[in-house]
Design a protein around this motif. Sequence first.
Motif, PDB file in Angstrom:
ATOM      1  N   THR A 131      -8.630  -4.411   2.160  1.00 17.58           N
ATOM      2  CA  THR A 131      -7.553  -5.324   1.769  1.00 17.58           C
ATOM      3  C   THR A 131      -8.036  -6.345   0.752  1.00 17.58           C
TER       4      THR A 131
ATOM      5  N   CYS B 216      -8.670  -4.566  -2.604  1.00 14.37           N
ATOM      6  CA  CYS B 216      -7.398  -4.231  -3.240  1.00 14.37           C
ATOM      7  C   CYS B 216      -6.762  -5.458  -3.882  1.00 14.37           C
ATOM      8  N   ALA B 217      -6.829  -6.608  -3.200  1.00  9.88           N
ATOM      9  CA  ALA B 217      -6.249  -7.827  -3.757  1.00  9.88           C
ATOM     10  C   ALA B 217      -6.995  -8.269  -5.016  1.00  9.88           C
TER      11      ALA B 217
ATOM     12  N   MET C  42      -0.850  -2.474  -3.112  1.00  6.53           N
ATOM     13  CA  MET C  42      -1.106  -3.892  -3.346  1.00  6.53           C
ATOM     14  C   MET C  42      -0.655  -4.305  -4.749  1.00  6.53           C
TER      15      MET C  42
ATOM     16  N   ILE D 260       1.098 -10.959  -1.891  1.00  6.49           N
ATOM     17  CA  ILE D 260      -0.214 -10.516  -1.405  1.00  6.49           C
ATOM     18  C   ILE D 260      -0.149 -10.191   0.081  1.00  6.49           C
TER      19      ILE D 260
ATOM     20  N   GLY E 205       1.550  -6.818   0.497  1.00  6.34           N
ATOM     21  CA  GLY E 205       0.635  -5.727   0.172  1.00  6.34           C
ATOM     22  C   GLY E 205      -0.460  -5.560   1.199  1.00  6.34           C
ATOM     23  N   SER E 206      -0.930  -6.674   1.761  1.00  8.29           N
ATOM     24  CA  SER E 206      -2.012  -6.588   2.744  1.00  8.29           C
ATOM     25  C   SER E 206      -1.567  -5.899   4.020  1.00  8.29           C
TER      26      SER E 206
ATOM     27  N   THR F 258      -2.104  -2.189   3.137  1.00  4.43           N
ATOM     28  CA  THR F 258      -3.506  -1.795   2.997  1.00  4.43           C
ATOM     29  C   THR F 258      -4.259  -1.940   4.312  1.00  4.43           C
TER      30      THR F 258
END
Length: 294
Positions: free
Chosen positions: A96, A99-100, A182, A224, A227-228, A231
């Motif tokens: 995670t 990816c961020a 993400m 974020i 998206g987290s 992920t």
Amino acid sequence: MTTTAPAAGSVRRLAGTLHRRPRLQLSLLLSVPLAWLALAYLGSLTVLFLSAFWTTDSFTSNVVKIWNTDNFTALFTTGVYRQVALRSIGVALAVTALCALIAFPIAFYTARIANPKRRPLLVVAILTPLWASYLVKAYAWRLILAQGGLLDWALKPLGLEGPGYGLTATVLVLTYLWLPYMILPIHAGLEQLPDSLLDASADLGARTGRTFRSVVLPMILPSIAAGSVFTFSLSLGDYIAVQIVGGKTQLIGNLIYSNITLDLPLAAALGTVPVVIIVLYLLAVRRTGALSSL
């Protein structure tokens, strides 16, 4: 004529009732999908949790419906299960975070810098890896990370070598697999960021770092967080990539998969671990207030 007129009147009355009561209309519209969700998803989770309290005959490996807490006791008292659970959480958090970090500059370019006419094409390019088969991408990374593979060949002039198969390879592959999940939320959040806020920050003398911390980051934090959720949950439950590039690495998904045929109740107890972790993760993200504006 005599039978169709009452039927038409009933239909008009029903339509009028639904028109006056939009909540009833919405409830009827969502009733079938929600019923299917409750039956297929929540029902399966309930069966999973209940079967975790059963046991297995040591001689025949058949499931015996004798209620006990031995499986959950084993989860808390067996060191290997705790280590695998903690390792799985660490891998999910690492994926995670990576990816961020990777997604933000890509999303910033596609949403704020790229030509508006080219932005749809860039979004399609970001989505393109999702159209390829999961196994094709995982085995392609296996070839890249293999000893003497493409990564070793690229790093050899620098006196370096690739990580090979193992925990690092697992994190790299999972980061590649789930990165689009993400990028897209952050891209959407940056598109909605008003230019006036950035101009005001610059006019007040704020530098790039201060603008990012005080203006950009608070605005895209919900993106974020969204998206987290993808992920983190996808990485926590994955077991195929670990089998392909993980070497001897074991995650919670591997333990569940390996115990399905040998000890189904224990596998069910292990399956409750990622469910509980994901629920706690969602509650933690919700407490930050990051999901309130989604």
